[in-house]
Design an enzyme around this catalytic site. Structure first.
Site, short mmCIF file in Angstrom:
data_model
loop_
_atom_site.label_atom_id
_atom_site.label_comp_id
_atom_site.label_asym_id
_atom_site.label_seq_id
_atom_site.Cartn_x
_atom_site.Cartn_y
_atom_site.Cartn_z
N ASP A 194 -12.88 2.08 -10.21
CA ASP A 194 -12.34 2.66 -8.91
C ASP A 194 -12.28 3.94 -8.32
O ASP A 194 -11.77 4.63 -8.80
CB ASP A 194 -10.71 1.99 -8.59
CG ASP A 194 -10.28 1.92 -9.83
OD1 ASP A 194 -9.41 2.89 -9.93
OD2 ASP A 194 -9.16 0.97 -9.00
N GLU A 220 -6.93 1.48 -2.87
CA GLU A 220 -5.77 1.30 -2.42
C GLU A 220 -5.53 0.79 -1.03
O GLU A 220 -4.32 0.39 -1.10
CB GLU A 220 -5.23 2.68 -2.59
CG GLU A 220 -5.18 3.30 -3.57
CD GLU A 220 -4.29 3.76 -4.41
OE1 GLU A 220 -2.94 2.79 -4.10
OE2 GLU A 220 -4.24 3.90 -5.62
#
Length: 375
Positions: free
Chosen positions: A69, A128
């Site tokens: 990520d 997130e």
């Protein structure tokens, strides 16, 4: 050869929020192009700020995926590092700078010699806040590059460098955002009988909803219901017409999450009925499903690293933190694991500063694992 420390520090300075990772995307693309300049079996695709790198195998029977990520957090950094964030109110406080650097290091290693099986490296945006893995999957970004197995890691502050941890079941909980609004009738505080107090209804709800976990959830399975925000009213002598609550549900299986969501809704509906107020409720699991490891693949990974010098593989219990890799593991079998980075500060802390010595360790050990899987 990729300078892992310099790469991590450069990425650490440019944290960006989900789907806004423009500088990060540009840095990654430039680095990837440099790593692959002499590689004849590599292809690159992009999806918004996400990047997919595909290494075509010489005699492929399957595709092995590795995910990292790339987004940061809306946090003011307090590390005092010389290479601290250059972006105001933004920080890589969850270790995604490490995740990206390790993935780049693995890509460099795996591009040195054509593997037998295909390899996919995913640099995924918006972990997130927007479940970027789900967004990419639903948009068809993988196409015919969708892996047959998917792997990913997350740094863990309380484990030492050299330690890794996972299990053969659920590693992270699934999460569900909850928004509730009760609407009654405002009025003067001196005449409550002429109004209908939404704040009282909301207060009863917060109390009653505690029974969901204590009376509807098997304690062996576990779940969490937390309402961290409640807003109602404007001043002391006016009865609140509306009350808004914002909370989260966390559970270790999707079935348990659905049960808890059902009970939270039923409690809210019951409170609204008993107090005669209107109810609006939004339950949004988005793409944050439980991170459920494939038992066979997890056993293979754990057994492999149990036999590697310098690695301590820990069989760990699940955590109630959420991770959108759960969505991809719901579509593709795979494994997520913790990587120790030995820092006293927890994830999402403004002082988080993982030990950089984990970078060469991770690239060395994990590239050997990928070579085993891909050949």
């Amino acid at each position: 050869m990729l300078d892992l420390i310099a790469t991590r520090r450069a990425l650490h300075q440019i944290p960006e929020l989900g789907m806004e990772e423009f500088k990060t995307h540009a840095f990654l693309m430039e680095t990837i192009e440099g790593l692959l300049q002499d590689c004849s079996f590599a292809q690159v695709r992009t999806w918004k700020t996400g990047i997919l790198v595909y290494l075509t195998g010489s005699a492929p029977e399957k595709t092995i995926g590795w995910r990292a990520d790339i987004d940061g957090l809306p946090i003011v950094e307090e590390t005092g590092l010389d290479f601290k964030s250059l972006h105001p109110d933004r920080m890589h406080a969850c270790g995604h700078d490490f995740h990206m650097t390790i993935a780049l290091g693995l890509l460099e290693k795996m591009a040195e010699q054509q593997p037998r099986n295909n390899l996919l490296f995913l640099f995924q945006p918006a972990e997130e806040n927007l479940a970027g893995g789900m967004l990419m999957y639903e948009a068809g970004a993988f196409g015919d590059w969708l892996p047959d197995e998917f792997y990913g890691l997350h740094v863990r502050p309380d484990l030492k460098v050299g330690q890794m941890a996972t299990n053969r079941a659920t590693l992270f909980a699934g999460t569900c955002e909850v928004k509730i609004r009760f609407t009654g009738k405002g009025g003067h505080a001196a005449f409550p009988y002429t109004a209908n107090d939404a704040l009282v209804a909301a207060s009863y709800f917060v109390t009653q909803v505690q029974s969901v976990v204590s009376r509807n959830v098997d304690p062996i399975e576990g779940a969490v219901v937390t309402f961290g925000s409640m807003h109602a009213g404007t001043t002391n002598n006016v009865i609140a017409e509306t009350a808004f609550l914002h909370g989260t549900i966390r559970a270790l299986t999707q079935n348990m999450s659905l049960l808890v969501q059902k009970r939270v809704r039923e409690v809210a509906e019951g409170i609204a009925l008993s107090f005669g107020v209107d109810l609006e409720i939004e339950l949004n699991p988005s793409g944050y499903l439980p991170v459920e490891n494939n038992p066979q693949l997890a056993d293979e990974l754990m057994t492999y690293f149990d036999g590697i010098d310098g690695v301590e593989m820990i069989d760990c219990p699940p955590a109630m933190t959420g991770e959108d890799f759960g969505y991809l593991l719901n579509k593709v079998p795979g494994v997520m694991f913790w990587l120790g980075v030995d820092t006293p500060y927890p994830l999402h802390n403004p002082r988080l500063s993982p030990k950089e010595e984990v970078l060469p360790f991770a690239v060395d050990k994990l590239s050997d694992f990928l070579k085993m899987k891909a050949n």
